[in-house]
Design a protein around this motif. Sequence first.
Motif, PDB file in Angstrom:
ATOM      1  N   GLU A   1       0.821  -1.215   0.000  1.00 14.34           N
ATOM      2  CA  GLU A   1       0.000   0.000   0.000  1.00 14.34           C
ATOM      3  C   GLU A   1       0.853   1.262   0.000  1.00 14.34           C
ATOM      4  OE1 GLU A   1      -2.641  -0.279   3.319  1.00 14.34           O
ATOM      5  OE2 GLU A   1      -3.660  -2.060   2.553  1.00 14.34           O
ATOM      6  N   GLY A   2       2.111   1.107  -0.409  1.00 14.85           N
ATOM      7  CA  GLY A   2       3.014   2.261  -0.463  1.00 14.85           C
ATOM      8  C   GLY A   2       3.540   2.713   0.883  1.00 14.85           C
ATOM      9  N   ILE A   3       3.241   1.956   1.949  1.00 17.08           N
ATOM     10  CA  ILE A   3       3.727   2.302   3.292  1.00 17.08           C
ATOM     11  C   ILE A   3       5.174   1.828   3.423  1.00 17.08           C
ATOM     12  CG2 ILE A   3       3.397   2.010   5.773  1.00 17.08           C
ATOM     13  CD1 ILE A   3       1.148   3.521   4.406  1.00 17.08           C
ATOM     14  N   PRO A   4       6.119   2.736   3.622  1.00 16.36           N
ATOM     15  CA  PRO A   4       7.535   2.354   3.648  1.00 16.36           C
ATOM     16  C   PRO A   4       7.859   1.244   4.643  1.00 16.36           C
ATOM     17  CG  PRO A   4       7.345   4.726   3.485  1.00 16.36           C
ATOM     18  CD  PRO A   4       5.950   4.210   3.697  1.00 16.36           C
ATOM     19  N   LEU A   5       7.348   1.326   5.872  1.00 17.53           N
ATOM     20  CA  LEU A   5       7.665   0.323   6.880  1.00 17.53           C
ATOM     21  C   LEU A   5       7.255  -1.062   6.413  1.00 17.53           C
ATOM     22  CD1 LEU A   5       8.609  -0.495   9.711  1.00 17.53           C
ATOM     23  CD2 LEU A   5       6.310   0.046  10.548  1.00 17.53           C
ATOM     24  N   LEU A   6       6.048  -1.171   5.870  1.00 17.11           N
ATOM     25  CA  LEU A   6       5.546  -2.463   5.404  1.00 17.11           C
ATOM     26  C   LEU A   6       6.342  -2.951   4.191  1.00 17.11           C
ATOM     27  CD1 LEU A   6       3.568  -4.757   5.573  1.00 17.11           C
ATOM     28  CD2 LEU A   6       1.867  -3.353   4.374  1.00 17.11           C
ATOM     29  N   LEU A   7       6.643  -2.036   3.275  1.00 14.60           N
ATOM     30  CA  LEU A   7       7.391  -2.406   2.078  1.00 14.60           C
ATOM     31  C   LEU A   7       8.773  -2.944   2.442  1.00 14.60           C
ATOM     32  CD1 LEU A   7       7.710  -2.471  -1.016  1.00 14.60           C
ATOM     33  CD2 LEU A   7       8.532  -0.106  -0.877  1.00 14.60           C
ATOM     34  N   PHE A   8       9.476  -2.253   3.327  1.00 13.81           N
ATOM     35  CA  PHE A   8      10.824  -2.689   3.682  1.00 13.81           C
ATOM     36  C   PHE A   8      10.817  -3.995   4.466  1.00 13.81           C
ATOM     37  CE2 PHE A   8      11.764   2.047   3.365  1.00 13.81           C
ATOM     38  CZ  PHE A   8      12.300   1.921   2.087  1.00 13.81           C
ATOM     39  N   GLU A   9       9.777  -4.221   5.260  1.00 13.01           N
ATOM     40  CA  GLU A   9       9.654  -5.504   5.952  1.00 13.01           C
ATOM     41  C   GLU A   9       9.394  -6.630   4.959  1.00 13.01           C
ATOM     42  OE1 GLU A   9      10.042  -6.598   9.260  1.00 13.01           O
ATOM     43  OE2 GLU A   9      11.129  -4.695   9.180  1.00 13.01           O
ATOM     44  N   MET A  10       8.600  -6.348   3.927  1.00 18.54           N
ATOM     45  CA  MET A  10       8.371  -7.339   2.871  1.00 18.54           C
ATOM     46  C   MET A  10       9.684  -7.684   2.171  1.00 18.54           C
ATOM     47  SD  MET A  10       4.859  -5.892   1.114  1.00 18.54           S
ATOM     48  CE  MET A  10       5.029  -7.010  -0.295  1.00 18.54           C
ATOM     49  N   LEU A  11      10.461  -6.678   1.846  1.00 15.36           N
ATOM     50  CA  LEU A  11      11.730  -6.902   1.157  1.00 15.36           C
ATOM     51  C   LEU A  11      12.700  -7.688   2.025  1.00 15.36           C
ATOM     52  CD1 LEU A  11      12.217  -3.369  -0.470  1.00 15.36           C
ATOM     53  CD2 LEU A  11      11.366  -5.458  -1.551  1.00 15.36           C
ATOM     54  N   ARG A  12      12.728  -7.367   3.322  1.00 13.81           N
ATOM     55  CA  ARG A  12      13.595  -8.108   4.244  1.00 13.81           C
ATOM     56  C   ARG A  12      13.212  -9.579   4.279  1.00 13.81           C
ATOM     57  NH1 ARG A  12      12.885 -10.339   8.690  1.00 13.81           N
ATOM     58  NH2 ARG A  12      10.805  -9.419   8.948  1.00 13.81           N
ATOM     59  N   ALA A  13      11.898  -9.826   4.418  1.00  7.04           N
ATOM     60  CA  ALA A  13      11.413 -11.205   4.506  1.00  7.04           C
ATOM     61  C   ALA A  13      11.707 -11.981   3.225  1.00  7.04           C
ATOM     62  CB  ALA A  13       9.916 -11.207   4.796  1.00  7.04           C
ATOM     63  N   LEU A  14      11.502 -11.349   2.081  1.00  6.05           N
ATOM     64  CA  LEU A  14      11.717 -12.035   0.803  1.00  6.05           C
ATOM     65  C   LEU A  14      13.190 -12.292   0.526  1.00  6.05           C
ATOM     66  CD1 LEU A  14       9.038 -10.182  -1.353  1.00  6.05           C
ATOM     67  CD2 LEU A  14       9.049 -12.616  -0.726  1.00  6.05           C
ATOM     68  N   ASN A  15      14.055 -11.405   0.974  1.00  9.58           N
ATOM     69  CA  ASN A  15      15.485 -11.643   0.797  1.00  9.58           C
ATOM     70  C   ASN A  15      15.975 -12.782   1.688  1.00  9.58           C
ATOM     71  OD1 ASN A  15      16.609  -9.896  -1.231  1.00  9.58           O
ATOM     72  ND2 ASN A  15      16.170  -8.155   0.112  1.00  9.58           N
ATOM     73  N   GLU A  16      15.336 -12.927   2.858  1.00 13.83           N
ATOM     74  CA  GLU A  16      15.702 -14.028   3.750  1.00 13.83           C
ATOM     75  C   GLU A  16      15.084 -15.337   3.290  1.00 13.83           C
ATOM     76  OE1 GLU A  16      14.493 -12.846   7.641  1.00 13.83           O
ATOM     77  OE2 GLU A  16      16.077 -11.338   7.879  1.00 13.83           O
ATOM     78  N   ASN A  17      13.850 -15.247   2.779  1.00 14.74           N
ATOM     79  CA  ASN A  17      13.136 -16.436   2.325  1.00 14.74           C
ATOM     80  C   ASN A  17      12.247 -16.065   1.138  1.00 14.74           C
ATOM     81  OD1 ASN A  17      11.705 -18.788   1.950  1.00 14.74           O
ATOM     82  ND2 ASN A  17      10.545 -18.657   3.878  1.00 14.74           N
ATOM     83  N   PRO A  18      12.685 -16.337  -0.086  1.00 16.52           N
ATOM     84  CA  PRO A  18      11.939 -15.933  -1.291  1.00 16.52           C
ATOM     85  C   PRO A  18      10.515 -16.461  -1.366  1.00 16.52           C
ATOM     86  CG  PRO A  18      14.178 -16.585  -1.870  1.00 16.52           C
ATOM     87  CD  PRO A  18      13.980 -16.955  -0.425  1.00 16.52           C
ATOM     88  N   SER A  19      10.194 -17.478  -0.574  1.00 12.91           N
ATOM     89  CA  SER A  19       8.834 -18.032  -0.610  1.00 12.91           C
ATOM     90  C   SER A  19       7.933 -17.446   0.480  1.00 12.91           C
ATOM     91  CB  SER A  19       8.886 -19.556  -0.467  1.00 12.91           C
ATOM     92  OG  SER A  19       9.460 -19.922   0.784  1.00 12.91           O
ATOM     93  N   SER A  20       8.397 -16.415   1.168  1.00 10.44           N
ATOM     94  CA  SER A  20       7.617 -15.803   2.258  1.00 10.44           C
ATOM     95  C   SER A  20       6.250 -15.339   1.775  1.00 10.44           C
ATOM     96  CB  SER A  20       8.371 -14.608   2.847  1.00 10.44           C
ATOM     97  OG  SER A  20       9.555 -15.015   3.481  1.00 10.44           O
TER      98      SER A  20
END
Length: 313
Positions: A285-304
């Motif tokens: 939804e364009g919210i920076p905090l949520l976006l960066f948490e998504m990116l962190r999770a996907l970099n740690e586990n691409p299937s998140s």
Amino acid sequence: LLYKNYEESLEKEIGIEPSKRIRDYYERILPHGGNISEKVPSGEKFWCRSSELTFMRRAIIEGESFPKAIFVHGEAGICKTSLINQALCAVDTKKTVILASKSFALGDGYPYCSWNNIMAQLGSVLEEFKIHTDSSVQSILSAAFPAFLKNRRTNYNADIALMAERNPFLIGEMISNLVAKLSLHRRVIMVFEDIHWFDTHSLQLLTTFMEEMPLPITLIISARPESSKITLNMLRNIKSVQRWKIAPLALTSFRRDEITEICSSSLSGDIFKDRGEEYFVRESEGIPLLLFEMLRALNENPSSDCTNGLGGL
């Protein structure tokens, strides 16, 4: 970069330095003599928000000449703190004292709690510059702020504590006088984050402090949208000994193109391509905090699974 090349060419080719006028002008535009994109807090990368950052840094520079209150407001997770920290990176800390405080939902259980960190810092700086504080002022302020001048082990009694608790106007005048003394030694910038969590006493204290402050300082205040209109009206209606300049700055969600830029630059492999641009726009939804948490999770586990907001991460 242009200035640096010019400076190096002068020194190399004809053995002179730029004039003081040119150096002063350059330092006024970029206080540390660096490029905006280079001034990032250690370990952080600052994305987008270039126009907002420029606005804040210009307002901070203007605050050297007259009292300035920069009011940053936006939703939770919109990265108000990151923007403030980024803007302050260009401040010359050899010439400036930054006093900062962040408020929380539950507070610390006593009046003026939103000011306690700032008062602890102020007490330390006053001692560093050997600025005299009257014993009566020490006693009253120590009663209201346990961390103020804590190294001096100031004595105070319950009667004074109760008087201080009831009188934010007296305390506000005392603090403004101390900050005015400090501003004769260094420029002062005060940061009040999340003013929507201020207790009533802390809010009254802020208005009194601004009304009584006799010399130019800069305030940076942040809040969420639900309190932004009330706070902005309060700031604009301050009846002070000198006229405050109010600089409001509303932060909004990242745009689609910004989300795309951040994701494509931050994700490894084909993760961004596999998920698709629309996925990241929709789920963050364009919210920076949520976006960066998504990116962190996907970099740690691409299937998140990033479809349940922060709760799913």
